[in-house]
Design an enzyme around this catalytic site. Sequence first.
Site, PDB file in Angstrom:
ATOM      1  N   LEU A 104       0.975  -1.188  -0.015  1.00 41.59           N
ATOM      2  CA  LEU A 104       0.054   0.041  -0.040  1.00 41.59           C
ATOM      3  C   LEU A 104       0.992   1.278   0.039  1.00 41.59           C
ATOM      4  CD1 LEU A 104      -2.593  -0.972   2.689  1.00 41.59           C
ATOM      5  CD2 LEU A 104      -3.025  -0.986   0.212  1.00 41.59           C
ATOM      6  N   ASP A 105       0.466   2.258  -0.795  1.00 43.02           N
ATOM      7  CA  ASP A 105       1.268   3.387  -0.648  1.00 43.02           C
ATOM      8  C   ASP A 105       1.489   4.008   0.664  1.00 43.02           C
ATOM      9  OD1 ASP A 105       1.270   3.380  -3.499  1.00 43.02           O
ATOM     10  OD2 ASP A 105      -0.397   4.681  -3.626  1.00 43.02           O
ATOM     11  N   LYS A 106       2.630   4.884   0.861  1.00 41.56           N
ATOM     12  CA  LYS A 106       2.668   5.289   2.228  1.00 41.56           C
ATOM     13  C   LYS A 106       1.489   6.116   2.673  1.00 41.56           C
ATOM     14  CE  LYS A 106       5.969   8.615   4.362  1.00 41.56           C
ATOM     15  NZ  LYS A 106       6.096   9.972   3.801  1.00 41.56           N
ATOM     16  N   LYS A 197      -4.990   5.109  -7.838  1.00 46.84           N
ATOM     17  CA  LYS A 197      -4.888   6.749  -8.036  1.00 46.84           C
ATOM     18  C   LYS A 197      -4.720   6.996  -9.690  1.00 46.84           C
ATOM     19  CE  LYS A 197      -2.548   7.341  -3.839  1.00 46.84           C
ATOM     20  NZ  LYS A 197      -1.211   7.403  -3.078  1.00 46.84           N
TER      21      LYS A 197
END
Length: 247
Positions: A104-106, A197
């Site tokens: 998962l992205d930051k 995104k």
Amino acid sequence: MKAVRLDKFLADAGIGTRSEVKKFVYWNRVKVNGKIVKDPGMKIEPDTDEVTYKDEPVRRAEEFVYYLLHKPAGCVSATEDKLHKTVLDYVPKTRKGLFPVGRLDKDTEGLLLITNDGALAHELLAPGKHVEKTYYALVEGRVTQEDILSVREGLDIGEKKNTLPACLEILSAALTENGWQSEIHITICEGKYHQVKRMMEALGKRVLYLKRLSMGGLTLPESLEKGQYQKLSREEAMTLLFTDGKA
Ligand code: URA
């Protein structure tokens, strides 16, 4: 299971550190098959030998552990990082070789499985294995019915191929003081870099907040606060591989 050193067996079972358990052996606290042993390096067969500590049976440590983490924003899905907290900082380090299954992205929150079971990760990455992941997103812009159709058909996000068919659900769309904002659920069955995104960008929208709610048959429990984890059984973790055909 193959033979292991007695001190390793005891340490893995949580009786103490490797040096502590050596002392326990010297202090006659450890028996193997009813007999006091003096050698912490003795090889035992965990399947058949009965080991006791202070006359209480020592249960063999599970080989694999599975933690369902509610990942908070601000930490990275890596095993180490010089600058940032990693997702491993949120689970007990009782095993070597723990890693997050997928990324998962930051700034993304939500469900993340952490394990030392490499075979599970291998199976997830097998060709043709499309595990469904459902996300909640707050999006800048007005998500429309046409967007639902475009997502269902597949989007050009700059990869060789369009995204696989995915399922978009509009929860709300409202004109706020900051312009249009929409809340959505989106279920995808791939895991391309920044996929959600980039899909929203392909529709001319921007993700403001992203949270993973489920992966395969695993759902983030509502009671699990950000930064908290829940230990799963092997069977529970395996439900990760199940998919319900939404996307
Ligand atoms: N898609 C994204 O864009 N980011 C994530 O962290 C997960 C899916």
